[in-house]
Design a protein around this motif. Structure first.
Motif, PDB file in Angstrom:
ATOM      1  N   PRO A 116       8.057   2.150   1.704  1.00  0.00           N
ATOM      2  CA  PRO A 116       7.437   0.841   1.921  1.00  0.00           C
ATOM      3  C   PRO A 116       8.153   0.032   3.001  1.00  0.00           C
ATOM      4  CG  PRO A 116       7.510   1.322  -0.423  1.00  0.00           C
ATOM      5  CD  PRO A 116       8.294   2.410   0.260  1.00  0.00           C
ATOM      6  N   LEU A 117       9.474   0.143   3.075  1.00  0.00           N
ATOM      7  CA  LEU A 117      10.206  -0.585   4.117  1.00  0.00           C
ATOM      8  C   LEU A 117       9.795  -0.095   5.502  1.00  0.00           C
ATOM      9  CD1 LEU A 117      12.356  -2.601   5.018  1.00  0.00           C
ATOM     10  CD2 LEU A 117      14.085  -0.818   4.657  1.00  0.00           C
ATOM     11  N   ALA A 118       9.619   1.201   5.662  1.00  0.00           N
ATOM     12  CA  ALA A 118       9.184   1.739   6.956  1.00  0.00           C
ATOM     13  C   ALA A 118       7.789   1.232   7.301  1.00  0.00           C
ATOM     14  CB  ALA A 118       9.198   3.264   6.923  1.00  0.00           C
ATOM     15  N   ALA A 119       6.909   1.184   6.321  1.00  0.00           N
ATOM     16  CA  ALA A 119       5.567   0.647   6.564  1.00  0.00           C
ATOM     17  C   ALA A 119       5.642  -0.805   7.001  1.00  0.00           C
ATOM     18  CB  ALA A 119       4.713   0.776   5.301  1.00  0.00           C
ATOM     19  N   ALA A 120       6.531  -1.572   6.364  1.00  0.00           N
ATOM     20  CA  ALA A 120       6.699  -2.977   6.746  1.00  0.00           C
ATOM     21  C   ALA A 120       7.218  -3.091   8.168  1.00  0.00           C
ATOM     22  CB  ALA A 120       7.656  -3.662   5.769  1.00  0.00           C
TER      23      ALA A 120
ATOM     24  N   ALA B 116       0.837  -1.202   0.000  1.00  0.00           N
ATOM     25  CA  ALA B 116       0.000   0.000   0.000  1.00  0.00           C
ATOM     26  C   ALA B 116       0.868   1.248   0.000  1.00  0.00           C
ATOM     27  CB  ALA B 116      -0.932  -0.006   1.202  1.00  0.00           C
ATOM     28  N   ALA B 117       1.955   1.225   0.767  1.00  0.00           N
ATOM     29  CA  ALA B 117       2.860   2.371   0.795  1.00  0.00           C
ATOM     30  C   ALA B 117       3.571   2.563  -0.535  1.00  0.00           C
ATOM     31  CB  ALA B 117       3.885   2.197   1.914  1.00  0.00           C
ATOM     32  N   ALA B 118       3.748   1.466  -1.277  1.00  0.00           N
ATOM     33  CA  ALA B 118       4.416   1.544  -2.579  1.00  0.00           C
ATOM     34  C   ALA B 118       3.507   2.070  -3.678  1.00  0.00           C
ATOM     35  CB  ALA B 118       4.948   0.166  -2.970  1.00  0.00           C
ATOM     36  N   GLY B 119       2.198   2.119  -3.410  1.00  0.00           N
ATOM     37  CA  GLY B 119       1.278   2.684  -4.384  1.00  0.00           C
ATOM     38  C   GLY B 119       0.364   1.698  -5.076  1.00  0.00           C
ATOM     39  N   LEU B 120       0.325   0.434  -4.625  1.00  0.00           N
ATOM     40  CA  LEU B 120      -0.627  -0.505  -5.219  1.00  0.00           C
ATOM     41  C   LEU B 120      -2.055  -0.105  -4.873  1.00  0.00           C
ATOM     42  CD1 LEU B 120       2.028  -2.302  -5.444  1.00  0.00           C
ATOM     43  CD2 LEU B 120       0.473  -4.246  -5.298  1.00  0.00           C
ATOM     44  N   ASP B 121      -2.991  -0.528  -5.712  1.00  0.00           N
ATOM     45  CA  ASP B 121      -4.405  -0.205  -5.525  1.00  0.00           C
ATOM     46  C   ASP B 121      -4.884  -0.692  -4.161  1.00  0.00           C
ATOM     47  OD1 ASP B 121      -7.152   0.253  -5.798  1.00  0.00           O
ATOM     48  OD2 ASP B 121      -7.453  -1.670  -6.826  1.00  0.00           O
TER      49      ASP B 121
ATOM     50  N   LEU C  87       4.453  -4.662  -7.477  1.00  0.00           N
ATOM     51  CA  LEU C  87       4.241  -3.523  -8.368  1.00  0.00           C
ATOM     52  C   LEU C  87       4.214  -3.967  -9.820  1.00  0.00           C
ATOM     53  CD1 LEU C  87       6.531  -0.799  -6.727  1.00  0.00           C
ATOM     54  CD2 LEU C  87       4.043  -0.703  -6.962  1.00  0.00           C
ATOM     55  N   ASP C  88       4.997  -4.981 -10.159  1.00  0.00           N
ATOM     56  CA  ASP C  88       5.070  -5.484 -11.542  1.00  0.00           C
ATOM     57  C   ASP C  88       4.146  -6.665 -11.783  1.00  0.00           C
ATOM     58  OD1 ASP C  88       7.069  -3.613 -12.257  1.00  0.00           O
ATOM     59  OD2 ASP C  88       8.642  -4.936 -11.483  1.00  0.00           O
ATOM     60  N   GLU C  89       3.976  -7.509 -10.759  1.00  0.00           N
ATOM     61  CA  GLU C  89       3.297  -8.783 -10.974  1.00  0.00           C
ATOM     62  C   GLU C  89       1.910  -8.860 -10.358  1.00  0.00           C
ATOM     63  OE1 GLU C  89       5.900 -12.163 -10.193  1.00  0.00           O
ATOM     64  OE2 GLU C  89       7.621 -10.789 -10.178  1.00  0.00           O
ATOM     65  N   GLY C  90       1.561  -7.912  -9.486  1.00  0.00           N
ATOM     66  CA  GLY C  90       0.245  -7.930  -8.859  1.00  0.00           C
ATOM     67  C   GLY C  90       0.293  -8.449  -7.438  1.00  0.00           C
TER      68      GLY C  90
END
Length: 257
Positions: free
Chosen positions: A169-173, A95-100, A225-228
């Motif tokens: 995203p790492l911080a979110a993880a 989610a932090a990386a920008g996925l839907d 991000l690339d594969e879903g």
């Protein structure tokens, strides 16, 4: 070595050397010290996101005799971190990386077989959304709140909050992984009158595992991000799911989960 934040610090590099490329070299925060402060606020148990009312399965484990002291708490937290903690961390990182976020919310549903835990996750997501919209206003959080008025899954909301706060995203993880063990450790202090120093030591000794889980989750988010979202981890802990259903039926309990 463990830093004052409770996360493991890397050993010093030889003079003239550089960090190796790859996930381990990713900074936990995107930007300057202001983002690091945001991570501390988000990971603070006093942030009004509702987590204090949940034991992460520890209450049922205490009653069943599976947690009786610091050693058994460490075993419980370690297992939780590498299963449901990893899954939550990957969803938050994605989610932090920008996925839907709606796609991720569906992925979270598929990874949460217990109806009691699905309900709890959405309630926590709704509470986190309320707190975060007041703290880090975000159009993405507003849109998710409108699409999921009863609450999106907590790890997905956590990732959007991290993004709104300027975190990577790492911080979110890291925030999700730490939450997966800090909740049970805090709950057991109340449930068993465990020495809080001992509970804190359990969390500190888990620092290398937290590093591993957070980095694995962030790498999975990059792949997604690339594969879903189907490539995100789906590690599970069936005993936690079973006892969550049993716990939800207790007439008297100290924690919601």
């Amino acid at each position: 070595m463990v830093t004052t934040t409770g996360l493991a610090a890397a050993p010093p590099l030889p003079e003239g050397s550089a960090p190796a490329p790859g996930p381990a070299a990713e900074a936990p925060v995107a930007g300057d010290g202001h983002a690091l402060a945001a991570l501390l606020v988000l990971a603070d148990g006093r942030f009004p996101a509702g987590g204090h009312a949940h034991s992460g399965g520890a209450e049922a484990a205490v009653k069943a005799g599976r947690i009786t002291d610091g050693a058994s708490l460490a075993a419980f937290c370690g297992g939780r971190l590498h299963t449901t903690g990893l899954t939550a961390a990957a969803l938050a990182a994605a989610a932090a990386a920008g996925l839907d976020p709606l796609g991720l919310d569906a992925a979270a549903d598929a990874r949460t077989p217990s109806s009691a835990l699905r309900t709890a996750s959405r309630r926590l997501g709704r509470q986190l959304t309320r707190a975060a919209r007041a703290t880090w206003p975000s159009a993405a959080l507003d849109a998710l709140a409108a699409a999921r008025p009863r609450g999106a899954h907590q790890p997905v909301v956590l990732g959007l909050v991290a993004r709104a706060a300027g975190l990577s995203p790492l911080a979110a993880a890291y925030a999700a992984a730490y939450e997966s063990v800090s909740g049970p450790a805090t709950a057991v202090v109340r449930l068993l009158s465990l020495d809080p120093f001992e509970a804190s030591a359990v969390l500190a000794r888990l620092a290398p595992d937290l590093d591993e889980v957070a980095r694995t989750a962030a790498e999975a988010a990059r792949r997604a991000l690339d594969e879903g979202p189907h490539v995100l981890p789906a590690a599970s802990a069936p005993l936690l799911d079973i006892t969550a259903e049993q716990h939800a039926a207790w007439p008297v309990r100290l924690f919601a989960t």
